[in-house]
Design an enzyme around this catalytic site. Structure first.
Site, mmCIF file in Angstrom:
data_model
loop_
_atom_site.group_PDB
_atom_site.id
_atom_site.type_symbol
_atom_site.label_atom_id
_atom_site.label_comp_id
_atom_site.label_asym_id
_atom_site.label_seq_id
_atom_site.Cartn_x
_atom_site.Cartn_y
_atom_site.Cartn_z
ATOM 1 N N ASP A 142 0.871 -1.161 0.000
ATOM 2 C CA ASP A 142 0.000 0.000 0.000
ATOM 3 C C ASP A 142 0.924 1.232 0.000
ATOM 4 O O ASP A 142 2.125 1.110 0.284
ATOM 5 C CB ASP A 142 -0.880 -0.039 1.254
ATOM 6 C CG ASP A 142 -1.700 1.213 1.425
ATOM 7 O OD1 ASP A 142 -2.399 1.608 0.470
ATOM 8 O OD2 ASP A 142 -1.645 1.814 2.516
ATOM 9 N N ASP A 154 -0.142 5.224 0.858
ATOM 10 C CA ASP A 154 -0.391 6.191 1.928
ATOM 11 C C ASP A 154 -0.552 5.483 3.267
ATOM 12 O O ASP A 154 -1.387 4.593 3.418
ATOM 13 C CB ASP A 154 -1.645 7.010 1.629
ATOM 14 C CG ASP A 154 -1.479 7.898 0.406
ATOM 15 O OD1 ASP A 154 -0.340 8.164 0.030
ATOM 16 O OD2 ASP A 154 -2.510 8.320 -0.163
#
Length: 216
Positions: free
Chosen positions: A17, A19
């Site tokens: 991922d 952020d």
């Protein structure tokens, strides 16, 4: 456009991922949503409280039900693109060393954001960019659906059992689990339910991530 690697270049793969996992964008998200709220005459704190737990279209339905959601989204995209150009971003401690230490082709990004913003943030933080970025435009259903992670596996030519997911938030953890992958949780003080391992920060996980990819 996604790059499909027809011949696997590694036995194991890691999908990150962005952020909250590789880049600390929490302050940026708060500023963007505050600016968005001001555009529509709404309370920034209330908007951000809702936005933290819902996707944008769901946020609009709660905080601005009388507004055109397409117009709401257009303003949000405008503000997010502006923030990529002018905002201050910081990679999490250890992110650069980890990504540069991984074999080429052994890792990808799986994000609920858009690839052009990810590339902009990576350029600002001097992080390397992989060949494969699965973004919000690549799948019809985002996290917690397994679709983004399954597409990443397809792109690198891997089976789910060969893949490690590194996530910070519950929707991403659930997406990885539903895809049948190993899921490690980072950058949060308390583990998200279901994660196979938990690390309070990314640097603590780096050696184990490198070992997973190498098969050791």
């Amino acid at each position: 456009m996604l790059t499909i690697q027809r011949t696997p270049t590694a036995r194991r793969y890691v999908f990150f991922d962005v952020d909250g996992t590789l880049i600390d964008a929490l302050d940026n998200q708060r500023r963007v949503w505050a600016a968005w709220a001001m555009r529509f005459g709404l309370d920034p704190e209330e908007v951000y409280r809702v936005a933290l737990r819902t996707r944008p279209m769901e946020t609009f339905a709660v905080v601005a039900p009388d507004r055109d959601p397409r117009a709401c989204l257009a303003v949000l995209h405008e503000l997010e693109d502006q923030d990529v150009r002018s905002g201050v971003y910081k990679a999490f401690d250890g992110a650069s060393e980890l990504l540069n230490g991984l074999p080429p082709g052994s890792w990808a990004l799986v994000t609920s954001n858009y690839a052009h913003r990810v590339r902009g943030r990576f350029a600002r933080t001097r992080l390397p960019v992989p060949a494969v970025i699965v973004d919000a435009a690549a799948v019809e259903h985002g996290k917690p659906s397994p679709a983004p992670y399954l597409l990443a596996a397809e792109c690198v030519g891997a089976a789910p059992a060969q893949c490690l997911v590194v996530e910070d938030a519950p929707p991403g953890v659930q997406a990885g689990l539903r895809a049948g992958m190993t899921v490690w949780n980072v950058n949060v003080p308390v583990a998200v339910a279901g994660a196979h391992q938990h690390f309070t920060d990314l640097r603590d996980a780096a050696d184990d991530i490198l070992a997973f990819v190498s098969g050791s």
